[in-house]
Motif scaffolding. Structure first.
Motif, PDB file in Angstrom:
ATOM      1  N   ILE A  32       0.876  -1.170   0.000  1.00  0.00           N
ATOM      2  CA  ILE A  32       0.000   0.000   0.000  1.00  0.00           C
ATOM      3  C   ILE A  32       0.916   1.223   0.000  1.00  0.00           C
ATOM      4  CG2 ILE A  32      -1.748   1.273   1.319  1.00  0.00           C
ATOM      5  CD1 ILE A  32      -2.435  -1.469   2.653  1.00  0.00           C
ATOM      6  N   TRP A  33       0.668   2.137  -0.912  1.00  0.00           N
ATOM      7  CA  TRP A  33       1.523   3.331  -0.991  1.00  0.00           C
ATOM      8  C   TRP A  33       0.870   4.499  -0.256  1.00  0.00           C
ATOM      9  CZ3 TRP A  33       6.077   2.072  -2.909  1.00  0.00           C
ATOM     10  CH2 TRP A  33       6.174   1.111  -3.917  1.00  0.00           C
ATOM     11  N   ILE A 207      -3.398   1.341  11.643  1.00  0.00           N
ATOM     12  CA  ILE A 207      -2.133   1.389  10.913  1.00  0.00           C
ATOM     13  C   ILE A 207      -1.037   1.637  11.937  1.00  0.00           C
ATOM     14  CG2 ILE A 207      -0.774   2.586   9.165  1.00  0.00           C
ATOM     15  CD1 ILE A 207      -3.470   3.518   7.930  1.00  0.00           C
ATOM     16  N   ASN A 209       2.703   2.378  12.117  1.00  0.00           N
ATOM     17  CA  ASN A 209       3.791   2.822  11.251  1.00  0.00           C
ATOM     18  C   ASN A 209       5.092   2.792  12.045  1.00  0.00           C
ATOM     19  OD1 ASN A 209       4.815   4.033   8.762  1.00  0.00           O
ATOM     20  ND2 ASN A 209       5.154   5.842  10.033  1.00  0.00           N
ATOM     21  N   VAL A 240      -2.463  -2.890   9.998  1.00  0.00           N
ATOM     22  CA  VAL A 240      -1.751  -2.633   8.746  1.00  0.00           C
ATOM     23  C   VAL A 240      -0.354  -2.193   9.156  1.00  0.00           C
ATOM     24  CG1 VAL A 240      -1.594  -1.212   6.673  1.00  0.00           C
ATOM     25  CG2 VAL A 240      -3.840  -1.963   7.508  1.00  0.00           C
ATOM     26  N   SER A 242       3.041  -0.652   8.644  1.00  0.00           N
ATOM     27  CA  SER A 242       3.558   0.360   7.724  1.00  0.00           C
ATOM     28  C   SER A 242       4.999   0.713   8.085  1.00  0.00           C
ATOM     29  CB  SER A 242       2.667   1.615   7.814  1.00  0.00           C
ATOM     30  OG  SER A 242       3.154   2.662   7.003  1.00  0.00           O
ATOM     31  N   ASP A 265       3.159  -4.129   5.207  1.00  0.00           N
ATOM     32  CA  ASP A 265       2.060  -4.063   4.243  1.00  0.00           C
ATOM     33  C   ASP A 265       2.025  -2.740   3.483  1.00  0.00           C
ATOM     34  OD1 ASP A 265       0.844  -6.514   5.378  1.00  0.00           O
ATOM     35  OD2 ASP A 265       0.380  -5.221   7.089  1.00  0.00           O
ATOM     36  N   ARG A 266       2.702  -1.736   3.998  1.00  0.00           N
ATOM     37  CA  ARG A 266       2.487  -0.363   3.528  1.00  0.00           C
ATOM     38  C   ARG A 266       3.813   0.397   3.601  1.00  0.00           C
ATOM     39  NH1 ARG A 266       0.748   4.368   6.541  1.00  0.00           N
ATOM     40  NH2 ARG A 266      -0.848   5.631   5.523  1.00  0.00           N
ATOM     41  N   GLU A 268       5.469   4.420   3.346  1.00  0.00           N
ATOM     42  CA  GLU A 268       5.302   5.868   3.269  1.00  0.00           C
ATOM     43  C   GLU A 268       6.562   6.495   2.689  1.00  0.00           C
ATOM     44  OE1 GLU A 268       2.467   6.478   7.225  1.00  0.00           O
ATOM     45  OE2 GLU A 268       4.388   7.532   7.087  1.00  0.00           O
TER      46      GLU A 268
END
Length: 565
Positions: A32-33, A207, A209, A240, A242, A265-266, A268
């Motif tokens: 996921i961007w 999420i 991160n 999620v 990140s 999964d993601r 940034e």
């Protein structure tokens, strides 16, 4: 010589993960961007974006295909707060795009942040607080328990404020800032406390991160940290995972790739990695790296030149000419042996076959680049010498991409005639290629007019022996002239524009303004420069636009249009 570092710096401790799995993994799908160009990227700029540049960047990110975009730090400035309101109240957010905003874990900042999001369809509220030992002990003066309470109370506040606005779909993102320098057991403790406080479920995910806020170790260490968290997090199916790697060691892209292999999964980052200090992860490089491995990244970089020019305009930062995949010179080899191998590779490359051209890890056409600079044999000193002579003898400073473009004309001349080329001969070649062509369109004159807040132009040109009075309107003289030429059926797009004064003195009575305009025609697949010179910069700009038409090779097209008219 650098001093002995052993008394001042110690190696980052290894992670005890004896059965690590990430080295055996292969990336088969994109993460996921999440673009943070408008937040991390913007706060790293010497001159932050104004509202117009922010909106242009936002629309570009949406067009590329980002579905999550961090748009502001609304509690940090009125400008950021107002931009979030503009996006929501102006209905600028596509239905499939979610905006994200950042806030520190402080009550008054969280309240201000939530106020900025009123009326949003869906919003990610990104809360953070630093967690590493130096921050706990030196910056905050807090115990571990107090730092956990800071995070948990912030989550409870966000949850309470979100419940007052059920019309919005709320998503929580939490970052233990300085994660990569935080003890893993404490990072796990605070992340688990956050997911419990939010009451995360598979249908209401948090999420988490995990940033390398300051890159302090090799990418494999970061991958170990991510895999350890991935394997130990409670409620993993409700998270999620990140990552936000920074580039202090110059390895953010590698760290992101390994982190995805380790369970992230993601990702940034910014398009060209222009975050704080040395930047964050470069999303363009990361995405096209996937593309070269046969994995569709889910982001559209098929016209990388247009994206690069937009980002340069919005950030007011140049993209390095050797930047991976994007730099003006990355597909140009100046070594004779390289050029020979590339030419031979092109000769046997099958149109539908697997790409296998020496020295080119990607087909330039896939990102909208032409083969012109690839198959030309030049030397860097040759282009540098051409630019130096034109500047020193004629006061003409060429943009870098125009230097590359014009050098092919000089190369053809030297191949045909041999010997040394003088400054006068170079100037004549430049005039013949950029100033002399008057077909298919010759500029005659123009007149500007105002139409309310809109700029208008009446442009008189000669095309195929017929004089035409063309009228156009736009947000300025150049845009109006583009629309005027559109009445001839010429669908021009301006890629870049620069203007300069010729001569060694800006005060000279005979000083000339020089405009350089990089243009393309929709559907042509060709880009080139037009150049215009005149005492008046607007006139020079319009001449450059017309000159670009003449250099695009549109003779037959314009003839059909004028005959049909």
């Amino acid at each position: 010589m650098l001093k002995d570092p052993s008394s001042k710096y110690t190696p980052f401790p290894a992670i005890k993960l004896m059965d690590r799995q990430w080295p055996n993994q292969t990336i088969t799908a994109p993460p996921i961007w999440m673009s943070t160009d408008l937040r991390d990227g913007n706060q790293a700029l010497f001159e932050p974006m104004n509202a117009d540049r922010k909106m242009r960047m936002f629309r570009t990110l949406c067009a590329i295909g980002f579905k999550e975009i961090e748009v502001a730090f609304p509690s940090a400035s009125q400008t950021d707060f107002d931009f979030v309101r503009q996006l929501i109240e102006g209905d600028h957010i596509p239905k499939d795009v979610t905006i994200e905003v950042l806030t520190q874990a402080r009550e008054h900042l969280i309240r201000r942040t939530m106020d900025s999001l009123k009326g949003a369809r869906r919003a990610i509220v990104h809360v953070y607080n630093a967690t590493s030992k130096p921050f706990r002990e030196v910056v905050f003066g807090m115990s571990r328990m107090e730092v956990v309470e800071m995070a948990v109370s912030s989550v409870h506040l966000v949850k309470h404020l979100a419940s007052e606005h059920p019309e919005t779909e709320w998503v929580l993102e939490y970052s233990p800032e300085t994660f990569s320098s935080t003890e893993l057991d404490f990072a796990l403790e605070i992340c688990n406390a956050v997911t419990a406080a939010w009451q995360a479920t598979p249908d209401n995910k948090v999420i988490l991160n995990l940033p390398a806020t300051v890159e302090a170790a090799t990418p494999n260490i970061y991958a170990d940290q991510i895999e350890w968290m991935h394997r130990h997090l409670a409620r993993r199916d409700s998270v999620v995972l990140s990552v936000h790697p920074h580039n202090d060691r110059g390895t953010a892209v590698a760290a992101a790739e390994l982190a995805v292999m380790a369970g992230a999964d993601r990702v940034e980052g910014c398009l060209f990695g222009n975050g704080e200090r040395t930047g964050n992860v470069d999303v363009v490089t990361l995405a096209i790296n996937l593309y070269t491995q046969g994995v569709s990244p889910g982001l559209d970089f098929s016209d990388i030149n247009a994206i690069a020019r937009t980002v340069e305009y919005c950030n007011q930062l140049p993209i390095h000419p050797r930047h991976p995949y994007v730099g003006d010179l990355v597909f140009t080899a100046f070594s004779g042996s390289h050029q020979d191998a590339i030419k031979k590779g092109f000769a046997v490359q099958q149109p539908e076959g697997l790409w296998s051209v020496p020295y080119l890890p990607i087909d330039p056409a896939d990102v909208g680049r032409s083969y012109d600079s690839v198959i030309r044999v030049n030397s860097q000193s040759g282009k540098g010498g051409i630019a130096y002579l034109l500047e020193m003898e004629y006061g003409l400073v060429l943009p870098r991409r125009l230097q590359v473009e014009f050098s092919s004309a000089v190369q053809r001349h030297t191949d045909a005639h041999g010997g040394e080329v003088s400054a006068a001969q170079i100037w004549q070649l430049f005039s013949d290629d950029y100033l002399a062509p008057v077909t298919p369109v010759r500029y005659l004159e123009h007149h500007l007019f105002e139409h309310g807040s809109v700029q208008g132009i009446r442009l008189t040109v000669e095309a195929k022996g017929m004089v035409h009075l063309l009228t156009g309107e736009g947000n300025g003289p150049i845009d109006a002239a583009v629309h005027a030429l559109g009445t001839l059926g010429i669908n021009l797009q301006v890629r870049s524009y620069e203007e300069r004064s010729m001569g060694k003195s800006m005060e000279g009575g005979n000083a000339q303004a020089c405009a350089f305009m990089e243009v393309t025609c929709a559907g042509s697949g060709v880009e080139c420069y037009g150049v215009g010179m005149d005492a008046n910069i607007v006139t020079a700009s319009i001449k450059a636009l017309v000159g670009g038409v003449n250099r695009l090779g549109l003779d037959a097209f314009v003839e059909r249009q004028t005959l049909s008219a």
